[in-house]
Scaffold this active site. Structure first.
Site, PDB file in Angstrom:
ATOM      1  N   LYS A  67       0.856  -1.179   0.000  1.00  0.00           N
ATOM      2  CA  LYS A  67       0.000   0.000   0.000  1.00  0.00           C
ATOM      3  C   LYS A  67       0.890   1.226   0.000  1.00  0.00           C
ATOM      4  O   LYS A  67       1.819   1.332   0.807  1.00  0.00           O
ATOM      5  CB  LYS A  67      -0.922   0.027   1.219  1.00  0.00           C
ATOM      6  CG  LYS A  67      -1.846   1.270   1.210  1.00  0.00           C
ATOM      7  CD  LYS A  67      -2.850   1.251   2.346  1.00  0.00           C
ATOM      8  CE  LYS A  67      -2.227   1.660   3.655  1.00  0.00           C
ATOM      9  NZ  LYS A  67      -3.250   1.875   4.709  1.00  0.00           N
ATOM     10  N   HIS A 137     -12.364  11.102  11.280  1.00  0.00           N
ATOM     11  CA  HIS A 137     -13.033  10.329  10.236  1.00  0.00           C
ATOM     12  C   HIS A 137     -13.152   8.852  10.599  1.00  0.00           C
ATOM     13  O   HIS A 137     -14.207   8.231  10.402  1.00  0.00           O
ATOM     14  CB  HIS A 137     -12.250  10.498   8.927  1.00  0.00           C
ATOM     15  CG  HIS A 137     -12.736   9.643   7.797  1.00  0.00           C
ATOM     16  ND1 HIS A 137     -13.910   9.889   7.126  1.00  0.00           N
ATOM     17  CD2 HIS A 137     -12.207   8.538   7.222  1.00  0.00           C
ATOM     18  CE1 HIS A 137     -14.087   8.977   6.185  1.00  0.00           C
ATOM     19  NE2 HIS A 137     -13.064   8.142   6.222  1.00  0.00           N
ATOM     20  N   GLN A 138     -12.097   8.257  11.147  1.00  0.00           N
ATOM     21  CA  GLN A 138     -12.107   6.817  11.397  1.00  0.00           C
ATOM     22  C   GLN A 138     -12.913   6.424  12.631  1.00  0.00           C
ATOM     23  O   GLN A 138     -13.224   5.246  12.823  1.00  0.00           O
ATOM     24  CB  GLN A 138     -10.673   6.298  11.520  1.00  0.00           C
ATOM     25  CG  GLN A 138      -9.923   6.339  10.205  1.00  0.00           C
ATOM     26  CD  GLN A 138      -8.907   5.219  10.084  1.00  0.00           C
ATOM     27  OE1 GLN A 138      -8.848   4.309  10.896  1.00  0.00           O
ATOM     28  NE2 GLN A 138      -8.100   5.290   9.045  1.00  0.00           N
ATOM     29  N   ASN A 159     -12.811  14.159  22.873  1.00  0.00           N
ATOM     30  CA  ASN A 159     -11.993  14.544  21.726  1.00  0.00           C
ATOM     31  C   ASN A 159     -11.237  15.810  22.072  1.00  0.00           C
ATOM     32  O   ASN A 159     -11.755  16.669  22.802  1.00  0.00           O
ATOM     33  CB  ASN A 159     -12.884  14.795  20.490  1.00  0.00           C
ATOM     34  CG  ASN A 159     -12.062  14.922  19.221  1.00  0.00           C
ATOM     35  OD1 ASN A 159     -11.404  13.968  18.799  1.00  0.00           O
ATOM     36  ND2 ASN A 159     -12.085  16.087  18.610  1.00  0.00           N
ATOM     37  N   SER A 199      -4.362  11.397  16.473  1.00  0.00           N
ATOM     38  CA  SER A 199      -3.024  11.591  15.907  1.00  0.00           C
ATOM     39  C   SER A 199      -2.116  12.274  16.933  1.00  0.00           C
ATOM     40  O   SER A 199      -1.212  13.025  16.576  1.00  0.00           O
ATOM     41  CB  SER A 199      -3.102  12.425  14.621  1.00  0.00           C
ATOM     42  OG  SER A 199      -3.754  13.665  14.857  1.00  0.00           O
ATOM     43  N   MET A 219      -5.270   2.679  18.553  1.00  0.00           N
ATOM     44  CA  MET A 219      -5.247   2.550  17.097  1.00  0.00           C
ATOM     45  C   MET A 219      -4.607   3.735  16.369  1.00  0.00           C
ATOM     46  O   MET A 219      -4.500   3.717  15.150  1.00  0.00           O
ATOM     47  CB  MET A 219      -6.681   2.377  16.591  1.00  0.00           C
ATOM     48  CG  MET A 219      -7.452   1.236  17.242  1.00  0.00           C
ATOM     49  SD  MET A 219      -6.647  -0.371  17.104  1.00  0.00           S
ATOM     50  CE  MET A 219      -6.707  -0.625  15.343  1.00  0.00           C
ATOM     51  N   GLY A 220      -4.169   4.753  17.104  1.00  0.00           N
ATOM     52  CA  GLY A 220      -3.721   5.963  16.426  1.00  0.00           C
ATOM     53  C   GLY A 220      -2.230   6.082  16.218  1.00  0.00           C
ATOM     54  O   GLY A 220      -1.781   6.857  15.363  1.00  0.00           O
ATOM     55  N   ASP A 222       1.156   5.274  14.779  1.00  0.00           N
ATOM     56  CA  ASP A 222       1.741   4.524  13.667  1.00  0.00           C
ATOM     57  C   ASP A 222       2.976   5.210  13.099  1.00  0.00           C
ATOM     58  O   ASP A 222       3.377   4.963  11.970  1.00  0.00           O
ATOM     59  CB  ASP A 222       0.700   4.329  12.558  1.00  0.00           C
ATOM     60  CG  ASP A 222       0.144   5.654  12.044  1.00  0.00           C
ATOM     61  OD1 ASP A 222       0.575   6.727  12.527  1.00  0.00           O
ATOM     62  OD2 ASP A 222      -0.723   5.624  11.154  1.00  0.00           O
TER      63      ASP A 222
END
Length: 320
Positions: A67, A137-138, A159, A199, A219-220, A222
């Site tokens: 990817k 978005h996710q 948030n 993020s 999950m954020g 990376d």
């Protein structure tokens, strides 16, 4: 080669199919039938963008590819989402390119599916409260995927930019779940399952916030430097991830490894829990799944969508 445009993905790949593909590839990884290639991820010095490549080879499914794409934080001015990517599949027998597949929706679906797999296998028994950290978005995909694998009774949300919390409230309403915006200390104390999808480059959920048996899907993180969880929280939890090497280099666990708070051999693979080789949750502890997002996830969902596109006649054949 076959081309499956981004506009066709929504009509082809369901969340259920994404879940099955991700659970299967995690198991293949644990059985050493599939492996990921080293990740390339760079700040390109233009538009504040992060760009890179993730790839791998699944010998069980004979899926080979990569990817290409990344994160463009200023894409709102172009009217498109920040995450942009394309998946390329190759014929493992010849090396010829076999398919090019729009990767934006697939990335969201496979990321949500990964956290859902972790919730299925690691959530405390009787988990009823879902905590959401992040309303980007996710977050929509994450909440919907979590609700498919566990019967939650309510959702708590936080948030960094409170004005975005309407997205979480709307998604919860769509799922028929009560929603409440709360501070992180209350979210950590009341939620049985917590999904962090931000993020952030500094810890948000602190050790003192989390009470009782809890599963956290982080999950954020990376990229080097990103961080969502307090290292003290990570250090007292039972740790799982998609791929250990990636987790300790660019994932959430990079910080506890660098600080010598955790030894690498204390980190388990989620795939080994799926196959039954790791018992997973053993009691009332905190468990954490560090979802760094491996290339094999992208290849698994892309390969599935190519077959669906062929069957439905929406894949385009291009000679190169």
């Amino acid at each position: 080669m076959w081309v499956v445009p981004e506009k066709e993905i929504a009509g082809l790949m369901t969340p259920e199919a994404a879940f099955d593909a991700i659970e299967s590839v995690f198991a293949s990884m644990a059985r050493r039938k599939a492996y990921n290639f080293p990740v390339v991820r760079e700040a390109i010095g233009y538009e504040d963008a992060l760009y890179g490549f993730k790839g791998g080879f699944d010998a069980a499914a004979l899926t080979l590819g990569l990817k290409a794409g990344g994160y463009w934080p200023n894409n709102q001015k172009h009217g498109i989402i920040n995450h942009q990517s394309t998946v390329f599949l190759f014929d493992p027998d010849t090396g010829r390119v076999a398919a090019a597949v729009g990767g934006n929706l697939l990335t969201a679906l496979r990321t949500a599916a990964a956290s859902a797999v972790s919730i299925k296998h690691l959530a405390p028994k009787g988990a009823s409260v879902l905590g959401m950290i992040g309303a980007g978005h996710q977050s929509v995909f994450q909440m919907k995927a979590a609700a498919r694998v566990n019967k939650f009774e309510r959702v708590l949300g936080w948030n960094p930019h409170p004005e975005m919390l309407g997205r979480l409230a709307d998604t919860a309403a769509e799922l028929g779940l009560p929603f409440e915006a709360v501070e992180l200390d209350r979210l950590g104390a009341e939620a049985d399952v917590i999904i962090a999808i931000t993020s952030s480059f500094a810890p948000l959920l602190m050790d003192g916030h989390v009470k009782g048996p809890t599963h956290i899907a982080a999950m954020g993180t990376d990229t080097k430097g990103k961080q969502e969880l307090d290292p003290a929280l990570v250090a007292r939890a039972r740790l799982f991830t998609d791929e250990i090497a990636q987790s300790v280099s660019i994932g959430e666990y990079q910080h506890v490894i660098a600080g010598n708070l955790v030894q690498q051999d204390a980190i388990g693979e989620l795939g080994a829990v799926v196959t039954g080789d790791n018992p997973g949750r053993e009691g009332d502890e905190v468990t954490i799944f560090d979802g760094t997002g491996v290339g094999l996830q992208d290849l698994a969902v892309a390969a599935a969508v190519v077959e669906l596109a062929k069957q439905k006649g929406v894949a385009q054949r291009v000679e190169i």
